[in-house]
Design a protein around this motif. Structure first.
Motif, PDB file in Angstrom:
ATOM      1  N   ILE A  24       0.827  -1.144  -0.226  1.00 30.45           N
ATOM      2  CA  ILE A  24       0.252  -0.056   0.062  1.00 30.45           C
ATOM      3  C   ILE A  24       0.962   1.120   0.060  1.00 30.45           C
ATOM      4  O   ILE A  24       2.104   1.442   0.527  1.00 30.45           O
ATOM      5  CB  ILE A  24      -1.047   0.014   1.394  1.00 30.45           C
ATOM      6  N   LEU A  25       0.560   2.317  -0.813  1.00 26.79           N
ATOM      7  CA  LEU A  25       1.223   3.580  -0.464  1.00 26.79           C
ATOM      8  C   LEU A  25       0.339   4.507   0.044  1.00 26.79           C
ATOM      9  O   LEU A  25      -0.672   4.726  -0.175  1.00 26.79           O
ATOM     10  CB  LEU A  25       1.341   4.124  -2.075  1.00 26.79           C
ATOM     11  N   GLY A  26       1.052   5.191   0.861  1.00 28.42           N
ATOM     12  CA  GLY A  26       0.496   6.372   1.709  1.00 28.42           C
ATOM     13  C   GLY A  26       1.286   7.708   1.394  1.00 28.42           C
ATOM     14  O   GLY A  26       2.567   7.824   1.289  1.00 28.42           O
ATOM     15  N   LEU A  27       0.502   8.793   0.980  1.00 27.36           N
ATOM     16  CA  LEU A  27       1.256  10.039   0.751  1.00 27.36           C
ATOM     17  C   LEU A  27       0.638  11.286   1.464  1.00 27.36           C
ATOM     18  O   LEU A  27      -0.573  11.391   1.572  1.00 27.36           O
ATOM     19  CB  LEU A  27       1.427   9.988  -0.982  1.00 27.36           C
ATOM     20  N   CYS A  38       5.429   3.449   1.879  1.00 29.54           N
ATOM     21  CA  CYS A  38       4.939   2.175   1.189  1.00 29.54           C
ATOM     22  C   CYS A  38       4.917   1.076   2.421  1.00 29.54           C
ATOM     23  O   CYS A  38       6.129   1.048   3.216  1.00 29.54           O
ATOM     24  CB  CYS A  38       5.967   1.577   0.355  1.00 29.54           C
ATOM     25  N   ILE A  39       3.720   0.359   2.952  1.00 31.49           N
ATOM     26  CA  ILE A  39       3.816  -0.447   3.634  1.00 31.49           C
ATOM     27  C   ILE A  39       3.223  -1.823   3.202  1.00 31.49           C
ATOM     28  O   ILE A  39       2.514  -1.669   1.980  1.00 31.49           O
ATOM     29  CB  ILE A  39       2.769  -0.130   4.718  1.00 31.49           C
ATOM     30  N   PRO A  40       3.500  -2.824   3.590  1.00 28.53           N
ATOM     31  CA  PRO A  40       3.122  -4.094   3.242  1.00 28.53           C
ATOM     32  C   PRO A  40       1.566  -4.380   3.625  1.00 28.53           C
ATOM     33  O   PRO A  40       1.123  -3.744   4.588  1.00 28.53           O
ATOM     34  CB  PRO A  40       3.795  -5.278   3.987  1.00 28.53           C
ATOM     35  N   LEU A  41       0.966  -5.014   2.708  1.00 25.06           N
ATOM     36  CA  LEU A  41      -0.593  -5.351   2.984  1.00 25.06           C
ATOM     37  C   LEU A  41      -0.698  -6.496   3.755  1.00 25.06           C
ATOM     38  O   LEU A  41      -0.637  -7.725   3.324  1.00 25.06           O
ATOM     39  CB  LEU A  41      -1.316  -5.567   1.594  1.00 25.06           C
ATOM     40  N   ARG A  93      -1.780  -2.348  -4.070  1.00 29.42           N
ATOM     41  CA  ARG A  93      -3.212  -2.685  -3.907  1.00 29.42           C
ATOM     42  C   ARG A  93      -3.936  -1.649  -3.590  1.00 29.42           C
ATOM     43  O   ARG A  93      -5.063  -1.547  -4.098  1.00 29.42           O
ATOM     44  CB  ARG A  93      -3.568  -3.747  -2.627  1.00 29.42           C
ATOM     45  N   ALA A  94      -3.498  -0.588  -3.112  1.00 33.69           N
ATOM     46  CA  ALA A  94      -4.097   0.555  -2.736  1.00 33.69           C
ATOM     47  C   ALA A  94      -3.046   1.793  -2.488  1.00 33.69           C
ATOM     48  O   ALA A  94      -2.063   1.639  -2.048  1.00 33.69           O
ATOM     49  CB  ALA A  94      -5.122   0.491  -1.618  1.00 33.69           C
ATOM     50  N   ALA A 331      -1.713   5.950   4.583  1.00 30.32           N
ATOM     51  CA  ALA A 331      -1.727   4.456   4.419  1.00 30.32           C
ATOM     52  C   ALA A 331      -2.455   3.666   5.015  1.00 30.32           C
ATOM     53  O   ALA A 331      -3.223   2.522   4.390  1.00 30.32           O
ATOM     54  CB  ALA A 331      -0.145   3.859   4.400  1.00 30.32           C
ATOM     55  N   LEU A 332      -2.639   4.001   6.261  1.00 26.53           N
ATOM     56  CA  LEU A 332      -3.740   3.170   7.281  1.00 26.53           C
ATOM     57  C   LEU A 332      -5.115   3.650   6.816  1.00 26.53           C
ATOM     58  O   LEU A 332      -5.937   2.519   6.925  1.00 26.53           O
ATOM     59  CB  LEU A 332      -3.460   3.706   8.784  1.00 26.53           C
ATOM     60  N   LEU A 333      -5.502   4.638   6.214  1.00 22.70           N
ATOM     61  CA  LEU A 333      -6.683   4.911   5.698  1.00 22.70           C
ATOM     62  C   LEU A 333      -7.120   4.220   4.508  1.00 22.70           C
ATOM     63  O   LEU A 333      -8.248   3.584   4.573  1.00 22.70           O
ATOM     64  CB  LEU A 333      -6.687   6.462   5.396  1.00 22.70           C
ATOM     65  N   ALA A 334      -5.972   3.919   3.723  1.00 24.71           N
ATOM     66  CA  ALA A 334      -6.082   3.143   2.603  1.00 24.71           C
ATOM     67  C   ALA A 334      -6.375   1.647   2.998  1.00 24.71           C
ATOM     68  O   ALA A 334      -7.262   0.658   2.348  1.00 24.71           O
ATOM     69  CB  ALA A 334      -4.841   3.104   1.676  1.00 24.71           C
ATOM     70  N   TRP A 335      -5.711   1.224   4.113  1.00 24.13           N
ATOM     71  CA  TRP A 335      -5.591  -0.111   4.410  1.00 24.13           C
ATOM     72  C   TRP A 335      -7.143  -0.437   4.991  1.00 24.13           C
ATOM     73  O   TRP A 335      -7.784  -1.410   4.591  1.00 24.13           O
ATOM     74  CB  TRP A 335      -4.681  -0.145   5.639  1.00 24.13           C
TER      75      TRP A 335
END
Lengths: 348, 348
Positions: A24-27, A38-41, A93-94, A331-335
């Motif tokens: 997952i990418l968070g920006l 970048c964090i792992p899903l 993925r997101a 990124a947490l929001l995307a997760w």
């Protein structure tokens, strides 16, 4: 013709080694800098979020640098983050962006279109204002509650679970953001001028501020102010104001007390409009506190005073100092959205 | 080599006709424009000053346009005024300049040197800040008392007969000139934003200001404010504030009441420092009131309210609305000095 910058993504033709683990990418895109992580899903989130890679770029606010440059900055910083994490776009993925300057649905749609050109169609895309990423950094990715940002400028944003939002302040110094770092420092400079020309009482701020700026007389402040109108340069004087207040200076204390009122009022205004405290005002909701002005000092803790003031009206307001940066919040929001999307609850 | 611009003065080689009657030049040099007038040197001054000629030029503040351009502006406008009055430099007995940006003795000396290069040595030369010309326009040429200028910006100057002076405010909007036209209008814009985001009560200012700017929502004010940071553009909203206050709007009334306090405080500060009211504070002194903010309106007369507030502390304060423009004030000042110079009382 590809609508993305092919040369940025050339690294994907190499063998990056290992299996293609989903990421997952968070920006967090601001006016000063843009951070991408970048964090792992993972199936569930651990207390400490593992960061695969982190990259930093300059401004990505389209109001400041134009649409083409903003798009380029975003694409470059995302590609660099993926390269550092040895991941290809097919592993993503997101993607969740919190970008300063995204204020209207049409801003959101424009940035979503940029992302649609860059990423494969299976990637879930989320675009918000950067205040949303700041909120999510304190709520472990949930969009509910209130965020108060008080750095050079100040703004308060509130969000409900059913998608309503409201903001207060954030209009800049001409339009009276007196709780901001700029507002606090400008009032301190005014106090020095007033003491000097006889309109106000003497204050420790005079010696402290002149010394920190290397000036010898309050008369020189007028020239100093106008040689460079940058708000951040003036806001940098906030620690001097706090220091004088801690030493008992009444003018400095009054300035900080007024700032506390202003900041808590901006939170209370959005809480009221969104009924975040429920019908009786006693319901619980988080207030995420971000920015240098809210950081704890020795005696004078502006953040704590603001919290106390909010809780007098809304006892269920829960102050949160984020432990992670806003890009991780994104990124947490995307997760969270990705998990909810399995039951069709998030918009792309 | 002549240090003056010879071509400017070519008209002097012509026969201008008639006898060479002695004249005085008075000049008011501001950041927006420069006005020069020529009056005859009379033995006594009539109630209505006869103006032989009047010319207008642009900015003559050396801080804004540089020394060379400022000097050229001054020389051109004086030459044009003399040409219009059919007078040569040899007919000039005295020149008095009130120029914005002349704050220190070294500024004064520089401008005096320019004049010494231009005029024959018999001409008496006087150089002051433009506030002195504004004061003199209300005191028939005498430098004693106080002048309050409240237009886009605001400043208060006081002068004693023995040559001491003091100023208050005039530091610009960052440093809190809240009684200025800019300060009044910026607070009104803030009131509109606060009503819109829930931090403040509703106000008539919203419709009035949006209508006058052709905007449809308070959100658009943020963009409007930052497209052009000119202070004068914001100060131009003062009539809308006065109009709302006259219609009973409480926010507008509070803004004007605070401006009255600020403006009278700036006068009282210089009066106190200079002891203009004498030992008991009851002595008489003029307060010359200049600038758009102080002009009378229907119900709300900011100038009258300021006067009332000053007189509560200094009952001998005598408000004066000048009947002539500051350039004429400068000429009257030269006339007074010229008369005194016969007993050696003025500096050149």
């Amino acid at each position: 013709m590809a609508k993305y910058n092919a040369e940025i993504w050339e690294f994907e033709s190499e063998d990056l080694g290992g299996p293609a683990a989903a990421v997952i990418l968070g920006l967090d895109g601001g006016t000063t800098s843009t951070v991408c992580i970048c964090i792992p899903l993972l199936d569930s989130l651990p207390d400490t979020i593992p960061i695969l890679a982190r990259s930093v770029a300059g401004c990505s606010n389209h109001n400041s640098i134009g649409e083409t440059a903003a798009r380029d900055t975003l694409e470059h910083v995302m590609a660099e983050t993926l390269l550092k994490s040895r991941s290809k776009r097919s592993a993503v993925r997101a993607v969740c962006l919190g970008v300063s300057g995204v204020n209207h649905p049409k801003d959101q749609e424009r940035v979503l279109n940029w992302l649609r050109d860059i990423f494969p169609s299976h990637v879930k895309l989320y675009v918000h204002n950067d205040a949303v990423a700041a909120l999510a950094s304190g709520t472990f990715g949930k969009i509910r509650g209130c965020v108060l940002i008080a750095g050079t400028g100040s703004i308060s944003y509130g969000f409900t679970e059913d998608g309503r939002e409201a903001r207060a302040a954030g209009a800049g110094p001409v339009l009276g953001d007196w709780g901001s770092g700029y507002g606090i420092a400008a009032r301190a400079l005014t106090g020095v001028i007033r003491a000097h020309d006889g309109r106000g009482p003497q204050t420790m701020l005079t010696n402290r501020i002149l010394q920190s700026l290397g000036l010898s007389s309050p008369d020189e402040l007028i020239g100093w102010t106008y040689t460079d109108p940058s708000w951040a340069r003036i806001a940098a004087l906030v620690p001097e104001v706090v220091s004088c207040a801690e030493a008992g200076d009444q003018i400095a204390n009054k300035i900080l007390e007024d700032a506390v009122q202003e900041l808590s009022l901006s939170v209370k205004a959005v809480v009221k409009r969104l009924c975040l405290g429920g019908a009786d005002g006693n319901g619980s909701f988080p207030v995420v506190m971000v920015g240098g002005v809210l950081e704890a000092n020795k005696k004078w803790d502006i953040g704590k005073e603001v919290t106390d003031c909010i809780q007098k009206t809304y006892p269920g307001a829960c102050p949160v100092i984020p432990k992670v940066e806003p890009a991780i919040g994104a990124a947490l929001l995307a997760w969270n959205c990705l998990k909810k999307d399995t039951v069709g609850n998030c918009r792309r």
